[in-house]
Design an enzyme around this catalytic site. Sequence first.
Site, PDB file in Angstrom:
ATOM      1  N   GLY A  38      21.203  61.746 -32.043  1.00  0.00           N
ATOM      2  CA  GLY A  38      21.832  62.903 -31.599  1.00  0.00           C
ATOM      3  C   GLY A  38      20.772  63.989 -31.264  1.00  0.00           C
ATOM      4  O   GLY A  38      21.220  64.715 -30.089  1.00  0.00           O
ATOM      5  N   ALA A  48      24.906  57.667 -34.274  1.00  0.00           N
ATOM      6  CA  ALA A  48      25.437  56.568 -34.906  1.00  0.00           C
ATOM      7  C   ALA A  48      25.543  56.583 -36.565  1.00  0.00           C
ATOM      8  O   ALA A  48      26.322  55.973 -37.204  1.00  0.00           O
ATOM      9  CB  ALA A  48      24.960  55.056 -34.450  1.00  0.00           C
ATOM     10  N   THR A  85      13.289  51.037 -22.658  1.00  0.00           N
ATOM     11  CA  THR A  85      14.121  49.969 -23.131  1.00  0.00           C
ATOM     12  C   THR A  85      15.074  50.259 -24.000  1.00  0.00           C
ATOM     13  O   THR A  85      14.523  50.822 -24.912  1.00  0.00           O
ATOM     14  CB  THR A  85      13.253  48.474 -23.347  1.00  0.00           C
ATOM     15  OG1 THR A  85      12.356  48.348 -22.662  1.00  0.00           O
ATOM     16  CG2 THR A  85      13.927  47.400 -24.085  1.00  0.00           C
ATOM     17  N   CYS A 129      14.249  70.689 -44.511  1.00  0.00           N
ATOM     18  CA  CYS A 129      13.513  70.456 -43.420  1.00  0.00           C
ATOM     19  C   CYS A 129      12.687  69.190 -43.550  1.00  0.00           C
ATOM     20  O   CYS A 129      13.006  68.543 -44.813  1.00  0.00           O
ATOM     21  CB  CYS A 129      12.625  71.594 -43.267  1.00  0.00           C
ATOM     22  SG  CYS A 129      11.520  72.109 -44.664  1.00  0.00           S
TER      23      CYS A 129
HETATM   24  N1  PLP Z   1      23.762  67.673 -34.783  1.00  0.00           N
HETATM   25  C1  PLP Z   1      24.158  67.735 -36.191  1.00  0.00           C
HETATM   26  C2  PLP Z   1      25.585  68.501 -36.489  1.00  0.00           C
HETATM   27  C3  PLP Z   1      23.886  66.986 -37.239  1.00  0.00           C
HETATM   28  O1  PLP Z   1      24.334  67.008 -38.140  1.00  0.00           O
HETATM   29  C4  PLP Z   1      22.667  65.899 -37.120  1.00  0.00           C
HETATM   30  C5  PLP Z   1      21.848  65.269 -38.086  1.00  0.00           C
HETATM   31  O2  PLP Z   1      21.886  65.705 -39.135  1.00  0.00           O
HETATM   32  C6  PLP Z   1      21.921  66.131 -35.606  1.00  0.00           C
HETATM   33  C7  PLP Z   1      22.646  66.854 -34.507  1.00  0.00           C
HETATM   34  C8  PLP Z   1      20.989  65.110 -35.266  1.00  0.00           C
HETATM   35  O3  PLP Z   1      21.274  63.976 -35.164  1.00  0.00           O
HETATM   36  P1  PLP Z   1      20.063  62.872 -35.449  1.00  0.00           P
HETATM   37  O4  PLP Z   1      19.819  62.597 -36.982  1.00  0.00           O
HETATM   38  O5  PLP Z   1      20.716  61.493 -35.017  1.00  0.00           O
HETATM   39  O6  PLP Z   1      18.856  63.031 -34.672  1.00  0.00           O
END
Ligand code: PLP
Length: 367
Positions: free
Chosen positions: A71, A192, A229, A310
């Site tokens: 994410g 995921a 990749t 954090c």
């Molecule tokens: N956005 C939200 C609302 C999240 O809760 C998180 C993960 O805690 C993320 C983004 C970041 O995702 P990732 O852990 O896959 O980098």
Amino acid sequence: MKSRIYLDHAATTPVSAAARAAVLAALELGGNPSSVHGGGRAANALLEGARDAVAGFAGVAAETIVFTSGGTEAIALAANGARLPGAERPRFLASATEHSAVLQAREDVQLLPVDGRGLIDLDALAARLATGPALVAVQAANNETGVIQPLADVAALVRAAGSLLLVDAVQAAGKRALPPIAADADFIALSAHKLGGPPGVGALIVQDPDSLIAVQRGGGQERGHRGGTPNVPGIAGFAAAVAQVHDWAAVTARRERLEAQLKAAGAIIHGESAPRLPGISSIGLPGVAASTQVMMLDLEGFMVSAGAACSSGKVKSSHVLAAMGLGPAAGEAIRVSLSPATTDGEIDAFVAAWLAMAARLSRKGAA
Ligand code: PLP
């Protein structure tokens, strides 16, 4: 030994059996999807099949899916690579309750206020958009409170202003239908490991390929949007995870039962009057630091988190709750997050432990 009960599914949720099997099968298969020989073509077929599955889940065309390392990378790609017609780099506006993946994506981020329920202030958004086009980041649902944002209203304002909308759907995906969100957004970030897939894999949905330039170019993979990749085993696990259907109504019922019992003993549920995700509850215990609560519950065998942790594992006061105007109470809430596998027995055990903790702390306070 005390049993351990995991109630931190918004942080990460266990990899499902189907996702695990898909990851292992892809590892066995091997191959680089860019290779032209048979091994490469087999890996590429797996990759494209997974792309179709994730696209079907989100209600978008397969070619809009750009696989990423999660994410955070998906958000960073949209925040830094988004371009307005004419290739101009847009200003970056974000609601004050966004995840740090959004808030830290650009130094020039401008924050949009939320109200006491955690919902974005639409008048403030309209006023900010009146000064020129922007990329606007608004989450589908918050990771600390579960509060769901009015995305259709946000999208109408963003579209009327000739701006772009980035929706962080990392927490909402799998719990809410994505196709209506996809109809509203220019970019959608997915991860995921929040929905039963492995960590370290995600996707950015890019509705218009001309609205994004690559941030990481490399070998031009992912139609030139993200070089490197691809993590085919992780992506195969992601695709297997999105195919699973869960009973979220039962999760909502369990969360509501939990909240009702804690509220009767003095807990405050943050964001309670807004629409929320089924499985996330932000529970305040007035006068008690979140870190104390997390540690006391951990000693009793319950894994929950403070509003925000954090990377060092230290507990900070929650910027989400602070943005909702909670003042010192922003440092006094824990997040309890359920999965479809969470049982009534686990909820009952947690409620008993929380009530015992609150009673102990109030005796201490009175002494
Ligand atoms: N956005 C939200 C609302 C999240 O809760 C998180 C993960 O805690 C993320 C983004 C970041 O995702 P990732 O852990 O896959 O980098």
